[in-house]
Design a protein around this motif. Structure first.
Motif, mmCIF file in Angstrom:
data_model
loop_
_atom_site.group_PDB
_atom_site.id
_atom_site.type_symbol
_atom_site.label_atom_id
_atom_site.label_comp_id
_atom_site.label_asym_id
_atom_site.label_seq_id
_atom_site.Cartn_x
_atom_site.Cartn_y
_atom_site.Cartn_z
ATOM 1 N N ALA A 1 0.834 -1.201 0.000
ATOM 2 C CA ALA A 1 0.000 0.000 0.000
ATOM 3 C C ALA A 1 0.864 1.244 0.000
ATOM 4 O O ALA A 1 1.723 1.413 0.867
ATOM 5 N N GLY A 2 0.627 2.119 -0.951
ATOM 6 C CA GLY A 2 1.386 3.365 -1.030
ATOM 7 C C GLY A 2 0.488 4.558 -0.774
ATOM 8 O O GLY A 2 -0.663 4.578 -1.216
ATOM 9 N N ALA A 3 1.013 5.541 -0.055
ATOM 10 C CA ALA A 3 0.229 6.756 0.188
ATOM 11 C C ALA A 3 1.164 7.866 0.624
ATOM 12 O O ALA A 3 2.288 7.625 1.063
ATOM 13 N N GLY A 4 0.692 9.113 0.492
ATOM 14 C CA GLY A 4 1.524 10.272 0.821
ATOM 15 C C GLY A 4 0.872 11.181 1.841
ATOM 16 O O GLY A 4 -0.333 11.101 2.082
ATOM 17 N N SER B 1 -6.812 -6.261 8.085
ATOM 18 C CA SER B 1 -6.441 -7.551 7.496
ATOM 19 C C SER B 1 -5.453 -8.300 8.392
ATOM 20 O O SER B 1 -4.741 -7.704 9.183
ATOM 21 N N ASN B 2 -5.387 -9.621 8.234
ATOM 22 C CA ASN B 2 -4.369 -10.412 8.926
ATOM 23 C C ASN B 2 -3.137 -10.644 8.066
ATOM 24 O O ASN B 2 -2.199 -11.326 8.485
ATOM 25 N N LEU B 3 -3.160 -10.117 6.854
ATOM 26 C CA LEU B 3 -2.030 -10.316 5.942
ATOM 27 C C LEU B 3 -0.896 -9.359 6.291
ATOM 28 O O LEU B 3 -1.125 -8.288 6.857
ATOM 29 N N PRO B 4 0.334 -9.712 5.914
ATOM 30 C CA PRO B 4 1.414 -8.729 6.043
ATOM 31 C C PRO B 4 1.177 -7.582 5.066
ATOM 32 O O PRO B 4 0.853 -7.809 3.901
ATOM 33 N N VAL B 5 1.335 -6.351 5.561
ATOM 34 C CA VAL B 5 1.111 -5.157 4.736
ATOM 35 C C VAL B 5 2.421 -4.383 4.628
ATOM 36 O O VAL B 5 3.042 -4.070 5.640
ATOM 37 N N ILE B 6 2.805 -4.113 3.386
ATOM 38 C CA ILE B 6 4.014 -3.343 3.121
ATOM 39 C C ILE B 6 3.598 -1.915 2.782
ATOM 40 O O ILE B 6 2.741 -1.709 1.929
ATOM 41 N N GLY B 7 4.199 -0.940 3.463
ATOM 42 C CA GLY B 7 3.834 0.459 3.234
ATOM 43 C C GLY B 7 4.900 1.203 2.443
ATOM 44 O O GLY B 7 6.079 1.104 2.759
ATOM 45 N N VAL B 8 4.464 1.937 1.432
ATOM 46 C CA VAL B 8 5.380 2.767 0.638
ATOM 47 C C VAL B 8 5.058 4.237 0.894
ATOM 48 O O VAL B 8 4.028 4.736 0.471
ATOM 49 N N PRO B 9 5.928 4.955 1.609
ATOM 50 C CA PRO B 9 5.697 6.392 1.825
ATOM 51 C C PRO B 9 5.964 7.143 0.518
ATOM 52 O O PRO B 9 7.078 7.102 0.003
ATOM 53 N N VAL B 10 4.933 7.793 -0.015
ATOM 54 C CA VAL B 10 5.106 8.519 -1.271
ATOM 55 C C VAL B 10 5.595 9.933 -0.959
ATOM 56 O O VAL B 10 5.109 10.580 -0.036
ATOM 57 N N LYS B 11 6.583 10.374 -1.717
ATOM 58 C CA LYS B 11 7.180 11.702 -1.537
ATOM 59 C C LYS B 11 6.122 12.789 -1.709
ATOM 60 O O LYS B 11 5.301 12.716 -2.612
ATOM 61 N N THR B 12 6.160 13.799 -0.846
ATOM 62 C CA THR B 12 5.214 14.896 -0.931
ATOM 63 C C THR B 12 5.936 16.187 -1.317
ATOM 64 O O THR B 12 7.140 16.303 -1.142
ATOM 65 N N ALA C 1 11.594 2.437 1.996
ATOM 66 C CA ALA C 1 12.072 3.823 1.846
ATOM 67 C C ALA C 1 11.059 4.682 1.076
ATOM 68 O O ALA C 1 10.231 4.171 0.320
ATOM 69 N N ILE C 2 11.157 5.979 1.257
ATOM 70 C CA ILE C 2 10.310 6.936 0.555
ATOM 71 C C ILE C 2 10.392 6.708 -0.963
ATOM 72 O O ILE C 2 11.477 6.634 -1.518
ATOM 73 N N ASN C 3 9.232 6.538 -1.555
ATOM 74 C CA ASN C 3 9.084 6.361 -3.020
ATOM 75 C C ASN C 3 9.669 5.045 -3.546
ATOM 76 O O ASN C 3 9.664 4.831 -4.750
ATOM 77 N N ASN C 4 10.140 4.184 -2.667
ATOM 78 C CA ASN C 4 10.832 2.982 -3.124
ATOM 79 C C ASN C 4 9.883 1.797 -3.291
ATOM 80 O O ASN C 4 10.018 0.749 -2.648
ATOM 81 N N ALA C 5 8.925 1.957 -4.195
ATOM 82 C CA ALA C 5 7.947 0.895 -4.440
ATOM 83 C C ALA C 5 8.620 -0.352 -5.000
ATOM 84 O O ALA C 5 8.130 -1.468 -4.818
ATOM 85 N N LYS C 6 9.745 -0.169 -5.662
ATOM 86 C CA LYS C 6 10.480 -1.326 -6.170
ATOM 87 C C LYS C 6 10.839 -2.249 -5.013
ATOM 88 O O LYS C 6 10.648 -3.463 -5.090
ATOM 89 N N ASN C 7 11.347 -1.655 -3.943
ATOM 90 C CA ASN C 7 11.690 -2.461 -2.773
ATOM 91 C C ASN C 7 10.462 -3.102 -2.141
ATOM 92 O O ASN C 7 10.546 -4.203 -1.588
ATOM 93 N N ALA C 8 9.313 -2.431 -2.241
ATOM 94 C CA ALA C 8 8.079 -3.046 -1.741
ATOM 95 C C ALA C 8 7.778 -4.309 -2.530
ATOM 96 O O ALA C 8 7.382 -5.336 -1.967
#
Lengths: 163, 163, 163, 163, 163, 163, 163, 163
Positions: B65-68, B81-92, B117-124
Motif C-alpha cells: 500500500a502506497g500513500a503520501g 487484514s491479517n495479511l502482512p502489509v508493506i507500506g510505501v511512503p510517497v514523496k510529498t 524507503a520513501i518512493n521505493n515501491a520497487k523495494n516493496a
C-alpha cells in the motif's frame, strides 16, 4: 450530564487520557455536554467506523480525536463523518509528537482535520466551543468571557512581576 | 495475468501510480501475479474497509500500500487484514515524504506495517517477493538470482569505471 | 513447529536487549520458535556475514534485526540473505532514534528492510508472525485471535472510561 | 609516490560518480595516487568485504567512501579495515542527504567514520591529504600551499567586490 | 605522559569535559601521548588562533576538538591549521546536538572537519589513532588488537544471551 | 559613498552576494553609508580576525555577516568585536539553510549574534537601521516612514484584491 | 533602579520568567536600567499593542521579548514598534524550542527580529547592551570588559585542566 | 456575491493568493458567501487588529487565514476574535513550510488555531464549510454530497486503472 452530548471526545488508547481529559475539563467549564470514550483506529477499526458513522445522528456536532505516533484516528473519523473533526497530536516518547502532528495535520485535499498543538487538548476543547459558538450564542458569549478571564490573569501576574 | 493474484498493490490516489507501478514491474519480473487498484482511506473509507476485509479470502497473500502525506492507507489496511502489509511512503511536495514516512512507520504496538524507503515501491515489490519466498521455494530462488544479477551489474560498472 | 527456530532475532548490542526481547515475547505468545543473539555489523562483521549467510539453510524463515544510530545491521543482513528482514530502529540518546530509523528504512532499490516503528520490537514480532502466516495457516489463525483480543481489551477499557 | 595508490575512493553506485570524482580531482591536484571503483555494501557485500579486508595490504592508507540514503558503505568498510575511513554523505532526492549524513556519522563507539559535509567529496579528498600529510611532509606542504591559494582567491574576489 | 603529545584534545568549555575525556581515555589505552585543554573559539578567539597556529610546530599531529551548539571550534581550528582536525559535536539541551553536528560537519569546500557522532569522543580518539596508524605501524597494530577485543566482547555477550 | 560607512556588510563567499546585496540595497534606501566585502572565516581566518578587530575603530557601528552551511563568520566576528553583529543564514543546496541557521543562531552564552531569517538579508539591513536608529533620530524616522510605506502597499494590494 | 529604563524585557507568560530573568541579570551587571513585565500576544493582544506602541515614547530603546511555541510576541512587537526587538525562543516541552525558534526568526521581509539561541536570554541581554553600546560609549566599554572577563575565566579553567 | 459573507479569507501577502484562492473556490462550489482580502499581521498590524475585532459583528462566522514563515496572522486573529480561525501554513522557499506549520499550529493553551496541511487551502475551505454545517443543515448536506462525489471519482479512476 443529563442533556445530549454535543461533543464527542475520543482517543486511540487509555494512555492518552491524561492528555485528553483537558478537553473534557474545558468543555465542563463552558457547560458544554460531551461524551468521552476510547476508539482505536488500529485496534478497533470497526468500532471506529461505527462511531464516526453514527456520531452525527446521535446528535454529536463536533468530534475531538486524540492519537499519537502514526495517528490515524482523527483523519479516519474525518473521512467517514460529515462533522468537523479536531485532531490532538499526542506527544510520543521517541519523536516527541512530531510524528503525531504530521500524521494528523498533513491530510490530503478533501478531508480536513482541524489540528491543534501537540498535547494541547485544552485548545481542542476551546476550539470545539468556538465552533459550537457559531450556532449557539450562549457559548460564543462564554468564549468572550473566557478570553476576558485569561486577559485578567495575565495582567495580574504582570502586576505581581512588576512590583 | 491468468492465475489468481498473490499480491494486492493499492494506492491512495492515481497520482501515486508513477511511483507504485515500480512494485508491479518487479513482481512481473519475478513472475508473481498481482492486482493493482486505487483505494483511498480518506476518500473511500468503505472501499478500503472492504478491500482489507476481503483480500485474504480472495487469495491475496501480501498487500503493498502506497500513500503520501498523512498516509493512513497502509496502517488502516494492516489493522483490518491479517495479511502482512508493506507500506510505501510517497514523496510529498512540501515535506518531501517525511510526513508520509512517519505516518506509515510509527504504528502503535499491535499493528505493524512493513515500511520501505520513501518512493521505493520497487523495494516493496522485492519485499513482497521475499515474503512469498517463505512459502514458495521457486520465488525464493528468483530472489537469489535477482541478487546475483544486481551483483553482476555493479561489478560490470565497477570494471568500466576502473578502466 | 517442534523445535527448530523459524525466526532469528538479532541485535547490534546487548544494550538493545530490553527493547528487542519484546519481539521474543510476542513470538512466544504465538508459539513460534525463535533464536536470539547478538550480532554486531560493526564490531563483528564476519559473524554478521556468517549469520546472514547461514540463516536460511539453518531453517530460519524470517530475521528480526534491531540496531541504533548508524544502524547497519538490518540492511547488511538483508543484503546477504534472501530471507525477509525486519528492522527495528532502536531509540538513541541524542537523536531519539531518527538516525536509527533513517539508517534502516532508507535502503536503496534492490535490498528492502521491512521497517517498524522506533523501539517497537513487539511489532517486529507480530510482523514476523504475519509473514510466517502466509505459509502456516495455524499462525495466521493466531494473528486473527490476537487482533480479536486487542479489540476486546480496547472495548473493555472504553467501557470503564464511559462508566 | 610512484604509482601505487595511497587513497582508495569507493562509492555505492555509479550514480554517485559526479559527486565523488571531486575527491579524485583534488587528490590529482595534490599529486596523490588514488584508485576509484564501485563497491556496494548492499548489492555486492562480498566485494565490499574483500575490498575492506585487502585495502591495507595493497598499500592503501586512507579510504574515501561515498554513499546515499541508508548509507552503510563507509561504516561497514570502517568496521572491517584498520585504515581511517572518510565518509561522504551523498545527497538524496527525498531527504536531501540528511538520511545519508545520519547513516554515516552516527557510528557506534569503536568504529568511527570521518564524516564530511553532504556531497562534499572535495573535502574528503582534502581530508585524505591532511591525513597523509601526517606521514608525508611533502603532502603537508601542499596543503599549506592550497590554503594559501584559497586565501588569495578570496582576497582577489574581495578586491573586485570592493572596487 | 613524558613524551611529546601527538594528539591535542581541545574543547570549547569545561562543561564539555565529561564527554571529551573519553577521547583521552582511549588514547591512553592505545599508549598515545596527548594534551588536553580548553580553547573557546568564542570566548578566547586569540587563544584559539594561537593554539591552531602553533599546534603543528609543537609536534601535534592530530587535533580533536569538541564543541556544542553553534560549534565553531573544530572548523576554525581546521581553517588555521594544516593538521587533520576531528570534530566532536557535543549534545545540547535544546536541540540534542543536531545544531552541534550541522555546525561542525557542514564545512565549505576547502576546509574539512572529520566529524564523528554526537557525544562520541571515544570514536574521535580511535579515529585519531587510526590517522596516526598511517604513520606509526605500532599504533596500527593496536587498532587491530582493539578491534579483536571488541569482537571477542560481543561474542562473549552473545554466548551469555544464547545460554 | 562619501561619508564614513556605519555598517559593514561581509559575506563568506562571493556566491553569497545575490543574497547579501539586499542588505546593501535597503541601507541605500535609508541613506545609510555601508561598506561591503568578502571575509571568509574558513579560507581567510586572519583577514576575518583583522576585519573584526578593526571595524570598531574604523567607525563601523553595526556588522552584517552572511554565511551558509557551517556558517562561522557571524559568530567569530561577534566573538572578536564589541559591535552588534547581525547574522544572515544563507540557504544551502542540501539542507536548505537549516544548517546555516543553527550554526549562526545557537551561539553560546556570552557571544550573541542577532540572527534574521534564512536568506533575509533585507531584514538584516532593516535591523541594522533600527539599531542605528537608537543613536541617530533621523534613521529612526526613516524606519517609521518605511513601515508606513509597507502598510500602504499592503492596503493598496488589498484594495485591488477586494475589487 | 532610579533612572528611566532603556531596555524593556517582556515575556508571553510567567512560566518564561526563569529563562528571561537571565536577560535582566546581565543588564544589571552592566548597570543598564530595564523594566520587566508579562505581555502576552495571544492572551492580552491589546496590552501587547499598547506596550509596543508606547515603548519608544516612554524612553525604551531596545525591547527583549521571549516566548515559546507559536511564539508571536517578538514579531508582533517588532511590527508595531520602530525599536530594535530581540527575540528569545523559549524551549518547549514537545519540540524543544524548534517551534519557538522558527516562529521568531523566520520573519518576512520588512520586519526583522534579532533572534538569539533557544533559552539564551543572557545573550539577549548582552545583545541589548551591544546595541545600546552604539549610542553609549560607557556601555561599549563594559562589553569590552565583559569579554575580557570571559576570556580570563576560560584561561583559568584551562590552566586547572592542564595541571 | 450578493448576500453577506459568512467566511472571511485573509492572507499575509498577495503572494499567498495562488494558494489561498483554493479556499475561495471550494466555498463557491458549496455556495457559501465569503470575502477575501490581504491583512498582514506584520506590515499592517492595526488593519489586522481591526479586521479581527470587527469580523464577528460584520457577520463573519469563520475566518480562514493563510501565512508563511513566522506566520503570525492566524494566531493573532484567533487571539483577538471569538470566531473559529482556520490556519493555512503557506509553503516557504527555504524550510518548505515547516516554519509556517509550527508557527501556526503550536499555539499556547487558550487560543487555538484550527490548522490544516501545508498549502492546503482547499481543506481550509472544506473545514469552514463543515463548521458552518453545524449551524446550517443545507451546508452539512453539501458536504455529504461532496464526499459522495470524491468517492465516485476515486472509484472511477480505480476502474480505469484495473481495466
Amino acid at each position: 450530564m443529563l442533556k445530549k452530548p454535543l461533543v464527542g471526545i475520543i482517543m486511540g488508547s487509555d494512555s492518552d487520557l491524561p492528555v485528553m481529559k483537558e478537553a473534557a475539563k474545558v468543555l465542563e467549564d463552558f457547560g458544554i455536554e460531551y461524551e468521552m470514550t476510547i476508539v482505536s483506529a488500529h485496534r478497533t477499526p470497526e468500532r471506529m467506523f461505527k462511531y464516526a458513522k453514527e456520531a452525527e445522528e446521535r446528535g454529536i456536532e463536533v468530534i475531538v480525536a486524540g492519537a499519537g505516533g502514526a495517528a490515524h484516528l482523527p483523519g479516519m473519523v474525518a473521512s467517514i463523518s460529515n462533522l468537523p473533526v479536531i485532531g490532538v497530536p499526542v506527544k510520543t516518547s521517541s519523536l516527541n509528537g512530531l510524528d503525531s502532528l504530521l500524521s494528523i495535520v498533513q491530510m490530503p485535499a478533501g478531508v480536513p482535520v482541524a489540528t491543534v498543538a501537540i498535547n494541547n487538548a485544552k485548545n481542542a476543547g476551546i476550539l470545539a466551543a468556538e465552533i459550537l459558538g457559531v450556532k449557539y450564542p450562549e457559548i460564543r458569549k462564554k468564549i468572550a468571557e473566557y478570553k476576558e478571564r485569561m486577559k485578567n490573569e495575565v495582567e495580574e501576574k504582570a502586576k505581581e512581576l512588576e512590583e
